[in-house]
Motif scaffolding. Structure first.
Motif, PDB file in Angstrom:
ATOM      1  N   ARG A  43       0.873  -1.179   0.000  1.00 27.98           N
ATOM      2  CA  ARG A  43       0.000   0.000   0.000  1.00 27.98           C
ATOM      3  C   ARG A  43       0.913   1.233   0.000  1.00 27.98           C
ATOM      4  N   LEU A  44       1.092   1.793  -1.157  1.00 26.09           N
ATOM      5  CA  LEU A  44       2.092   2.851  -1.318  1.00 26.09           C
ATOM      6  C   LEU A  44       1.551   4.204  -0.885  1.00 26.09           C
ATOM      7  N   GLU A  45       2.389   4.935  -0.156  1.00 31.13           N
ATOM      8  CA  GLU A  45       2.064   6.294   0.280  1.00 31.13           C
ATOM      9  C   GLU A  45       3.376   7.017   0.539  1.00 31.13           C
ATOM     10  N   ASP A  46       3.308   8.310   0.750  1.00 35.50           N
ATOM     11  CA  ASP A  46       4.510   9.078   1.058  1.00 35.50           C
ATOM     12  C   ASP A  46       4.956   8.762   2.482  1.00 35.50           C
ATOM     13  N   VAL A  47       6.187   8.272   2.621  1.00 39.54           N
ATOM     14  CA  VAL A  47       6.713   7.824   3.915  1.00 39.54           C
ATOM     15  C   VAL A  47       8.099   8.429   4.122  1.00 39.54           C
ATOM     16  N   ALA A  82       8.498   3.071  -5.127  1.00 40.71           N
ATOM     17  CA  ALA A  82       8.487   1.611  -5.240  1.00 40.71           C
ATOM     18  C   ALA A  82       7.647   1.191  -6.422  1.00 40.71           C
ATOM     19  N   LYS A  83       8.094   0.119  -7.070  1.00 41.11           N
ATOM     20  CA  LYS A  83       7.364  -0.413  -8.214  1.00 41.11           C
ATOM     21  C   LYS A  83       7.099  -1.880  -7.947  1.00 41.11           C
ATOM     22  N   SER A  84       5.853  -2.243  -7.821  1.00 35.37           N
ATOM     23  CA  SER A  84       5.482  -3.626  -7.557  1.00 35.37           C
ATOM     24  C   SER A  84       4.188  -3.920  -8.266  1.00 35.37           C
ATOM     25  N   ALA A  85       4.159  -5.112  -8.923  1.00 37.52           N
ATOM     26  CA  ALA A  85       2.949  -5.509  -9.649  1.00 37.52           C
ATOM     27  C   ALA A  85       1.775  -5.669  -8.702  1.00 37.52           C
ATOM     28  N   GLY A  86       2.037  -5.965  -7.411  1.00 35.64           N
ATOM     29  CA  GLY A  86       0.954  -6.193  -6.458  1.00 35.64           C
ATOM     30  C   GLY A  86       0.695  -5.021  -5.554  1.00 35.64           C
ATOM     31  N   SER A  87       1.033  -3.814  -5.998  1.00 37.29           N
ATOM     32  CA  SER A  87       0.904  -2.651  -5.116  1.00 37.29           C
ATOM     33  C   SER A  87      -0.450  -1.995  -5.265  1.00 37.29           C
ATOM     34  N   GLU A  88      -0.840  -1.306  -4.190  1.00 38.61           N
ATOM     35  CA  GLU A  88      -2.032  -0.476  -4.202  1.00 38.61           C
ATOM     36  C   GLU A  88      -1.609   0.921  -3.787  1.00 38.61           C
ATOM     37  N   SER A  89      -2.073   1.928  -4.502  1.00 34.00           N
ATOM     38  CA  SER A  89      -1.670   3.294  -4.195  1.00 34.00           C
ATOM     39  C   SER A  89      -2.567   3.872  -3.109  1.00 34.00           C
TER      40      SER A  89
END
Length: 417
Positions: free
Chosen positions: A254-258, A405-412
């Motif tokens: 779960r991608l976010e600014d960190v 990050a780049k991941s095929a299984g990511s959620e923004s």
């Protein structure tokens, strides 16, 4: 490559020149051809582990370099032979197995002996046993549109069958091990899930006790020690559950600014008691906020596992954590250094495997999954992790991550900087 009935062999376009399949003289062997064929077979079958891939390769190897038709029958346990694959060249008329083939195949499977009775017929044929060690796992029938074949073809067929049997045997072991590992992972996940509820309940009860104003200081000290141990058990159980999820490919980012610096500071604060108990003073070097687009919980797991590893193997030595931005600024570097026992060069790749440990000293207190989780998560972010160490000189684990990050299984999630 589909698997077909023996009367419907799959037609394959020839990939080798016709002279590669010319019958050898009745007397003598074509040594260069046999050597070239053996190399091709070894190079083709050697890396394969999946039965379907191996069967497809057998079909091409036999049709391209040896025969006009090929049937492979396999045996599972005490069962009857089944047709696993059948092929023929696309430049010959329809081929069929000889009428006496079932009896000949049964004799080959029983005696483990090569069947040459079909030589001289039109079409001619031979049956070669496929075995892996002692057990016979099947038979390979080669059919030649011409009326005969020579000693070169015989030797090539034996070599192909030998290597094919070994490859098919490996594939069965591989399939068995995959099932065993899947069963282990399912049991592992079920156990950790069941442990999670009582551990969390116990942690809540101990936390409530620490807030009681009537307890004596000596009792409070003991309760604080219990809380620390329960926290360790909860974290260990979480890593076990994460290990099962990662192995099953069930973890999404779960991608976010960190802010990486903030994450490291939080991990060090949460582990302050354990660091003090381990007599491991820790220092942090950072240029300030280092923001990237990551999964904050997974980033915390990476840092936590690296710090935990440094505490465990640091033998009470100082731990230093450094954060830097890699020019031109699209990647960041996190390094965790300890002054512990170090890691021999031959162990430095192995320690990132699941359930592996470099030091037997801590075998009873470590599952050997922390660094494996680190590598899995770092690679999911599109980054890299490596270790620099030598025995007695401590170890430095370095993680490099792209700031996005780049991941095929990511959620923004969150906002884009």
């Amino acid at each position: 490559m589909k698997l077909v009935l023996p009367e419907e062999p799959t037609r394959l376009a020839r990939q080798a020149p016709e002279e590669d399949r010319d019958p050898s003289p009745a007397e003598g062997e074509d040594l260069p051809r046999m050597i070239a064929h053996a190399r091709t077979v070894a190079r083709t079958l050697g890396p394969l582990l999946i039965e379907e891939d191996i069967l497809a390769a057998i079909g091409h190897l036999s049709i391209d370099h040896l025969a006009d038709g090929c049937w492979v029958h396999l045996v599972e346990g005490a069962g009857d032979p089944r047709v696993a694959g059948a092929w023929q060249g696309d430049d010959v008329s329809d081929l069929h197995l000889p009428g006496d083939h079932p009896a000949r195949l049964a004799a080959v499977l029983r005696t483990r002996m090569l069947d040459l009775a079909g030589n001289g017929e039109s079409p001619s044929s031979m049956i070669v046993p496929l075995h892996f060690g002692e057990p016979v796992i099947g038979g390979m029938t080669l059919v030649f549109a011409g009326s005969s074949w020579g000693p070169t073809e015989r030797r090539m067929a034996i070599d192909l069958a030998t290597q094919a049997g070994a490859a098919l045997g490996r594939s069965r072991i591989y399939r068995f091990l995959k099932k065993a590992l899947a069963s282990r992972d399912e049991s592992f996940a079920a156990a950790t899930h069941e442990l999670g509820n009582p551990l969390n309940a116990l942690r809540l009860q101990i936390t409530a006790l620490t807030r009681s104003p009537t307890l004596e200081p000596a009792v409070m000290a003991r309760i604080a020690g219990m809380e620390r141990l329960v926290r360790q058990l909860v974290n260990l159980n979480r890593r076990m559950l994460d290990s099962s999820r990662l192995a099953a490919g069930q973890v999404q980012l779960r991608l976010e600014d960190v802010d990486l610096t903030a994450v490291v500071e939080e991990v060090l604060a949460n582990n302050a008691d354990q660091l003090a108990w381990s007599n491991c003073p820790v220092s942090l070097s950072s240029p300030g906020p280092v923001v990237g687009r990551w999964d904050s919980m997974r980033l915390e797991q990476i840092v936590s596992n690296l710090v935990s590893n440094a505490m465990k193997y640091g033998h009470g030595g100082a731990i230093s954590v450094s954060i830097s931005v890699v020019p031109p600024g699209d990647r960041v570097r996190l390094a965790v250094h300890d002054n512990g026992i170090g890691i021999a060069s031959y162990d430095q790749d192995r320690i990132f495997e699941r359930f592996e440990r470099a030091s037997p000293t801590h075998a009873g207190s470590s599952l050997g999954i922390g660094l494996w989780i680190v590598r899995q998560l770092v690679e999911a972010f599109g980054g890299t992790v490596h270790v620099e160490s030598s025995p007695g000189a401590g170890a430095t684990f370095t993680v490099e991550l792209p700031r996005t990050a780049k991941s095929a299984g990511s959620e923004s999630g969150g906002t884009t900087a």
